[in-house]
Design a protein around this motif. Structure first.
Motif, PDB file in Angstrom:
ATOM      1  N   MET A  46      34.320  73.446  47.833  1.00 20.28           N
ATOM      2  CA  MET A  46      33.569  72.819  46.752  1.00 20.28           C
ATOM      3  C   MET A  46      33.442  71.317  47.022  1.00 20.28           C
ATOM      4  O   MET A  46      32.354  70.755  47.018  1.00 20.28           O
ATOM      5  CB  MET A  46      34.279  73.027  45.421  1.00 20.28           C
ATOM      6  N   PHE A  47      34.582  70.679  47.196  1.00 19.69           N
ATOM      7  CA  PHE A  47      34.611  69.222  47.363  1.00 19.69           C
ATOM      8  C   PHE A  47      35.647  68.845  48.410  1.00 19.69           C
ATOM      9  O   PHE A  47      36.618  69.560  48.628  1.00 19.69           O
ATOM     10  CB  PHE A  47      35.016  68.523  46.056  1.00 19.69           C
ATOM     11  N   SER A  48      35.410  67.675  49.012  1.00 18.50           N
ATOM     12  CA  SER A  48      36.425  67.093  49.868  1.00 18.50           C
ATOM     13  C   SER A  48      36.450  65.588  49.647  1.00 18.50           C
ATOM     14  O   SER A  48      35.398  64.949  49.527  1.00 18.50           O
ATOM     15  CB  SER A  48      36.123  67.401  51.331  1.00 18.50           C
ATOM     16  N   TYR A  49      37.648  65.039  49.568  1.00 18.81           N
ATOM     17  CA  TYR A  49      37.837  63.608  49.428  1.00 18.81           C
ATOM     18  C   TYR A  49      38.662  63.106  50.602  1.00 18.81           C
ATOM     19  O   TYR A  49      39.648  63.732  50.990  1.00 18.81           O
ATOM     20  CB  TYR A  49      38.601  63.281  48.132  1.00 18.81           C
ATOM     21  N   ASN A  50      38.258  61.957  51.139  1.00 28.26           N
ATOM     22  CA  ASN A  50      39.037  61.295  52.168  1.00 28.26           C
ATOM     23  C   ASN A  50      39.365  59.892  51.683  1.00 28.26           C
ATOM     24  O   ASN A  50      38.456  59.101  51.421  1.00 28.26           O
ATOM     25  CB  ASN A  50      38.261  61.242  53.478  1.00 28.26           C
ATOM     26  N   ASN A  51      40.645  59.613  51.560  1.00 24.63           N
ATOM     27  CA  ASN A  51      41.063  58.296  51.040  1.00 24.63           C
ATOM     28  C   ASN A  51      40.344  57.932  49.749  1.00 24.63           C
ATOM     29  O   ASN A  51      39.799  56.838  49.613  1.00 24.63           O
ATOM     30  CB  ASN A  51      40.830  57.195  52.078  1.00 24.63           C
ATOM     31  N   LYS A  52      40.322  58.850  48.860  1.00 22.74           N
ATOM     32  CA  LYS A  52      39.753  58.693  47.511  1.00 22.74           C
ATOM     33  C   LYS A  52      38.229  58.643  47.488  1.00 22.74           C
ATOM     34  O   LYS A  52      37.640  58.414  46.440  1.00 22.74           O
ATOM     35  CB  LYS A  52      40.306  57.446  46.805  1.00 22.74           C
ATOM     36  N   GLU A  53      37.586  58.851  48.629  1.00 24.57           N
ATOM     37  CA  GLU A  53      36.121  58.849  48.652  1.00 24.57           C
ATOM     38  C   GLU A  53      35.585  60.249  48.859  1.00 24.57           C
ATOM     39  O   GLU A  53      36.055  60.988  49.726  1.00 24.57           O
ATOM     40  CB  GLU A  53      35.615  57.944  49.777  1.00 24.57           C
ATOM     41  N   LEU A  54      34.554  60.580  48.096  1.00 21.17           N
ATOM     42  CA  LEU A  54      33.945  61.895  48.202  1.00 21.17           C
ATOM     43  C   LEU A  54      33.198  62.018  49.518  1.00 21.17           C
ATOM     44  O   LEU A  54      32.333  61.197  49.827  1.00 21.17           O
ATOM     45  CB  LEU A  54      32.974  62.098  47.035  1.00 21.17           C
ATOM     46  N   ILE A  55      33.529  63.048  50.337  1.00 18.12           N
ATOM     47  CA  ILE A  55      32.806  63.233  51.585  1.00 18.12           C
ATOM     48  C   ILE A  55      32.097  64.578  51.661  1.00 18.12           C
ATOM     49  O   ILE A  55      31.217  64.766  52.486  1.00 18.12           O
ATOM     50  CB  ILE A  55      33.726  63.060  52.814  1.00 18.12           C
ATOM     51  N   ILE A  56      32.473  65.526  50.831  1.00 18.80           N
ATOM     52  CA  ILE A  56      31.754  66.794  50.769  1.00 18.80           C
ATOM     53  C   ILE A  56      31.516  67.117  49.307  1.00 18.80           C
ATOM     54  O   ILE A  56      32.414  67.014  48.485  1.00 18.80           O
ATOM     55  CB  ILE A  56      32.547  67.969  51.364  1.00 18.80           C
TER      56      ILE A  56
ATOM     57  N   SER B 100      33.036  66.240  58.194  1.00 17.51           N
ATOM     58  CA  SER B 100      33.253  66.957  56.945  1.00 17.51           C
ATOM     59  C   SER B 100      34.617  67.623  56.905  1.00 17.51           C
ATOM     60  O   SER B 100      35.296  67.605  55.900  1.00 17.51           O
ATOM     61  CB  SER B 100      32.174  68.007  56.729  1.00 17.51           C
ATOM     62  N   ARG B 101      35.003  68.245  57.981  1.00 14.39           N
ATOM     63  CA  ARG B 101      36.313  68.868  58.125  1.00 14.39           C
ATOM     64  C   ARG B 101      36.592  69.982  57.118  1.00 14.39           C
ATOM     65  O   ARG B 101      37.720  70.336  56.883  1.00 14.39           O
ATOM     66  CB  ARG B 101      37.424  67.816  58.061  1.00 14.39           C
ATOM     67  N   ALA B 102      35.571  70.509  56.515  1.00 17.52           N
ATOM     68  CA  ALA B 102      35.800  71.648  55.628  1.00 17.52           C
ATOM     69  C   ALA B 102      36.016  72.887  56.480  1.00 17.52           C
ATOM     70  O   ALA B 102      35.537  72.993  57.602  1.00 17.52           O
ATOM     71  CB  ALA B 102      34.607  71.848  54.714  1.00 17.52           C
ATOM     72  N   LEU B 103      36.756  73.817  55.939  1.00 15.90           N
ATOM     73  CA  LEU B 103      36.978  75.088  56.600  1.00 15.90           C
ATOM     74  C   LEU B 103      35.934  76.088  56.132  1.00 15.90           C
ATOM     75  O   LEU B 103      35.573  76.112  54.965  1.00 15.90           O
ATOM     76  CB  LEU B 103      38.368  75.627  56.277  1.00 15.90           C
ATOM     77  N   THR B 104      35.451  76.896  57.084  1.00 13.71           N
ATOM     78  CA  THR B 104      34.554  77.996  56.743  1.00 13.71           C
ATOM     79  C   THR B 104      35.340  79.291  56.899  1.00 13.71           C
ATOM     80  O   THR B 104      35.834  79.597  57.982  1.00 13.71           O
ATOM     81  CB  THR B 104      33.322  78.006  57.656  1.00 13.71           C
ATOM     82  N   PHE B 105      35.440  80.023  55.798  1.00 11.19           N
ATOM     83  CA  PHE B 105      36.258  81.233  55.767  1.00 11.19           C
ATOM     84  C   PHE B 105      35.427  82.473  56.047  1.00 11.19           C
ATOM     85  O   PHE B 105      34.264  82.571  55.626  1.00 11.19           O
ATOM     86  CB  PHE B 105      36.892  81.392  54.377  1.00 11.19           C
ATOM     87  N   GLY B 106      36.058  83.432  56.738  1.00  9.83           N
ATOM     88  CA  GLY B 106      35.480  84.768  56.805  1.00  9.83           C
ATOM     89  C   GLY B 106      35.687  85.459  55.470  1.00  9.83           C
ATOM     90  O   GLY B 106      36.341  84.934  54.565  1.00  9.83           O
ATOM     91  N   SER B 107      35.121  86.639  55.359  1.00  7.74           N
ATOM     92  CA  SER B 107      35.153  87.367  54.086  1.00  7.74           C
ATOM     93  C   SER B 107      36.486  88.055  53.824  1.00  7.74           C
ATOM     94  O   SER B 107      36.697  88.606  52.750  1.00  7.74           O
ATOM     95  CB  SER B 107      34.022  88.391  54.045  1.00  7.74           C
TER      96      SER B 107
END
Lengths: 116, 115
Positions: A46-56, B100-107
């Motif tokens: 949903m969201f990601s923050y890096n050092n208190k800043e929104l990045i995703i 972004s470094r978000a993870l993408t999950f499988g189902s």
């Protein structure tokens, strides 16, 4: 000595209410995340923050507003709750992007939100 | 874009027999790959991770996975299943180069272990 903690663990509320979920990590990580797990167990960022800043900020309704008062905390506030918001919400953290590494993320125990 | 496909939504094995949970990934860049496990009503625990070092990765609880670039696969195996292995398993990809470094999950694959 919990690494990533979330409160509350369970949250049952009526449609239209406003609620918050809190997340804290004591790992010294710079990056924190919120994920949503639906009834079919599918997990999505949903969201990601890096050092208190929104990045995703994925395509999440603007009823959802994350807030990061400091880099150890990332709270999730939800306005005007809807039935479809019922899910398990997971907080996670990872080391700084600048630190490199694998982006291993450490997850909290989850908050099960039920909207009636 | 990156994506992960877990080929089986449900796997059932007998206790003491081998486990194979299949995962294929799609990524334009060098990925990090993970397997996470989720026991019923619990959070997510990291089993193992691949980060472009050794292609055979050993994890906790006797699990291991092999990164095969030619097959774009990262299957999870265990020689002998234990009752406590019954859980939901997620194959996960993360891009190393992106901010972004978000993870993408499988189902997810639900592993059932029969006595």
């Amino acid at each position: 000595d919990t690494a990533v903690s979330q409160t509350p663990k369970y949250l049952v509320t009526q449609m239209g209410n406003d609620k918050s979920i809190k997340c804290e990590q004591n790992l010294g990580h710079d990056t924190m995340y919120w994920y949503k797990q639906d009834s079919k167990k599918f997990l999505k960022i949903m969201f990601s923050y890096n050092n208190k800043e929104l990045i995703i900020n994925e395509t999440v309704p603007n009823r959802f507003s994350p807030k990061s008062p400091d880099k150890a905390h990332l709270n999730l506030h939800i306005n005007s709750l809807e039935l479809g918001d019922s899910a398990v919400y997971f907080c996670a953290s990872s080391p700084s992007w600048a630190a490199g590494g694998s982006n291993e993320q450490f997850f909290g125990p989850g908050t099960r939100l039920t909207v009636l | 874009a990156q994506s992960v496909t877990q080929l089986d939504s449900h796997v059932s094995v007998s206790e003491g027999t081998p486990v194979l949970l299949r995962c294929n990934y799609s990524s334009s860049y060098s990925p990090s790959l993970f397997w996470y496990v989720q026991h019923p009503n619990k959070g997510l625990q990291l089993l193992l991770k691949y980060t472009s070092a050794a292609t055979l990765v050993k994890g906790i609880n006797g699990f291991e996975a092999e990164f095969k670039k030619s097959e774009t696969s990262f299957h999870l195996t265990k020689p002998s299943a234990h009752m406590s292995d019954a859980a939901e398993y997620f194959c996960v990809v993360s891009l190393l180069h992106t901010g972004s470094r978000a993870l993408t999950f499988g189902s997810g694959t639900r592993l059932q272990v029969q006595p």
